[in-house]
Scaffold this motif. Structure first.
Motif, PDB file in Angstrom:
ATOM      1  N   ARG A 213      27.949  48.981  46.640  1.00 43.51           N
ATOM      2  CA  ARG A 213      29.041  49.445  45.789  1.00 43.51           C
ATOM      3  C   ARG A 213      28.630  49.493  44.320  1.00 43.51           C
ATOM      4  O   ARG A 213      29.390  49.954  43.485  1.00 43.51           O
ATOM      5  CB  ARG A 213      30.259  48.546  45.955  1.00 43.51           C
ATOM      6  CG  ARG A 213      30.841  48.657  47.345  1.00 43.51           C
ATOM      7  CD  ARG A 213      32.118  47.901  47.439  1.00 43.51           C
ATOM      8  NE  ARG A 213      32.504  47.762  48.825  1.00 43.51           N
ATOM      9  CZ  ARG A 213      33.740  47.574  49.221  1.00 43.51           C
ATOM     10  NH1 ARG A 213      34.716  47.500  48.343  1.00 43.51           N
ATOM     11  NH2 ARG A 213      34.025  47.443  50.486  1.00 43.51           N
ATOM     12  N   GLY A 214      27.450  48.996  44.025  1.00 38.65           N
ATOM     13  CA  GLY A 214      26.935  49.041  42.671  1.00 38.65           C
ATOM     14  C   GLY A 214      25.427  48.964  42.704  1.00 38.65           C
ATOM     15  O   GLY A 214      24.839  48.416  43.647  1.00 38.65           O
TER      16      GLY A 214
ATOM     17  N   MET B  87      28.386  52.542  39.911  1.00 38.76           N
ATOM     18  CA  MET B  87      29.192  51.784  40.857  1.00 38.76           C
ATOM     19  C   MET B  87      30.271  52.666  41.451  1.00 38.76           C
ATOM     20  O   MET B  87      30.640  53.692  40.873  1.00 38.76           O
ATOM     21  CB  MET B  87      29.813  50.553  40.208  1.00 38.76           C
ATOM     22  CG  MET B  87      30.806  50.846  39.094  1.00 38.76           C
ATOM     23  SD  MET B  87      31.573  49.368  38.416  1.00 38.76           S
ATOM     24  CE  MET B  87      33.003  49.233  39.490  1.00 38.76           C
TER      25      MET B  87
ATOM     26  N   ALA C   5      33.457  51.089  43.464  1.00 40.08           N
ATOM     27  CA  ALA C   5      34.048  49.901  44.062  1.00 40.08           C
ATOM     28  C   ALA C   5      34.958  50.213  45.241  1.00 40.08           C
ATOM     29  O   ALA C   5      35.271  49.324  46.023  1.00 40.08           O
ATOM     30  CB  ALA C   5      34.829  49.119  43.004  1.00 40.08           C
TER      31      ALA C   5
ATOM     32  N   GLU D 269      29.806  37.520  47.064  1.00 39.56           N
ATOM     33  CA  GLU D 269      29.031  38.630  46.510  1.00 39.56           C
ATOM     34  C   GLU D 269      27.733  38.782  47.288  1.00 39.56           C
ATOM     35  O   GLU D 269      27.048  37.805  47.568  1.00 39.56           O
ATOM     36  CB  GLU D 269      28.686  38.381  45.032  1.00 39.56           C
ATOM     37  CG  GLU D 269      29.884  38.410  44.129  1.00 39.56           C
ATOM     38  CD  GLU D 269      29.532  38.272  42.656  1.00 39.56           C
ATOM     39  OE1 GLU D 269      28.373  38.552  42.264  1.00 39.56           O
ATOM     40  OE2 GLU D 269      30.428  37.886  41.884  1.00 39.56           O
TER      41      GLU D 269
ATOM     42  N   CYS E  96      32.444  43.574  40.536  1.00 38.00           N
ATOM     43  CA  CYS E  96      31.287  44.467  40.650  1.00 38.00           C
ATOM     44  C   CYS E  96      30.667  44.719  39.273  1.00 38.00           C
ATOM     45  O   CYS E  96      29.447  44.664  39.113  1.00 38.00           O
ATOM     46  CB  CYS E  96      31.723  45.769  41.311  1.00 38.00           C
ATOM     47  SG  CYS E  96      30.378  46.895  41.686  1.00 38.00           S
TER      48      CYS E  96
END
Length: 169
Positions: free
Chosen positions: A44-45, A60, A62, A91, A132
């Protein structure tokens, strides 16, 4: 567009603070390649140092795993404020595959950054987007998830990572 190799910890580039992106630098191909690499990973990043480019840039999205995507390009980001409320969340990191770590972070963050057109933007983010952003921003300062853990949790996370790397492909 091309898939870029993602550096894995403990590559020295992941522990190096990044330089500002100069106004005249052409980032079009790099940004496109970073998005393609991030989505393929699937993440996502993705921060530039994760692909060996020591510049203050990350991409990114998210929300793409849960519905319509919201891709963002953040060049020379600056965190203006952190919210007072803290939250712990799991994470993962594309540079530390196989590890999910509980990281304590502010629940909101206000950021200033340049978009792909080099226009300055300011925004306040919360929830997963805030997490993120802080995770990717850490990469620009030469920090990885392990650096946000208390010593005991770091030892455990590094052991999980070592075991992950030892698994047969």
């Amino acid at each position: 567009m091309a898939l870029l190799p993602i550096l894995q910890w403990p590559d020295a580039g992941l522990s190096t603070a990044c330089a500002l992106v100069a106004p005249q630098e052409d980032l079009g191909t790099l940004i496109a390649d970073m998005f393609q690499t991030m989505y393929a990973a699937p993440g996502r990043g993705l921060a530039a140092p994760q692909v060996g480019v020591l510049k203050r840039l990350f991409v990114m999205d998210a929300t793409w795993k849960d519905g319509p995507g919201t891709p963002l390009v953040m060049i020379n980001p600056e965190i203006l404020t952190f919210g007072a409320e803290l939250a712990t969340g799991d994470e993962g990191c594309l540079s530390i595959p196989g590890v999910m770590a509980a990281v304590l972070r502010p629940s909101t963050v206000t950021l200033r950054w340049q978009d792909e057109a080099r226009c300055w933007q300011t925004g306040k983010f919360d929830g997963f987007a805030a997490r993120c952003i802080q995770h990717e921003y850490d990469h620009l300062d030469g920090l990885v998830t392990f650096d946000r853990l208390v010593p005991e949790a770091r030892v455990e996370a590094e052991e999980t990572y070592r075991r992950h790397l030892e698994r047969p492909a």
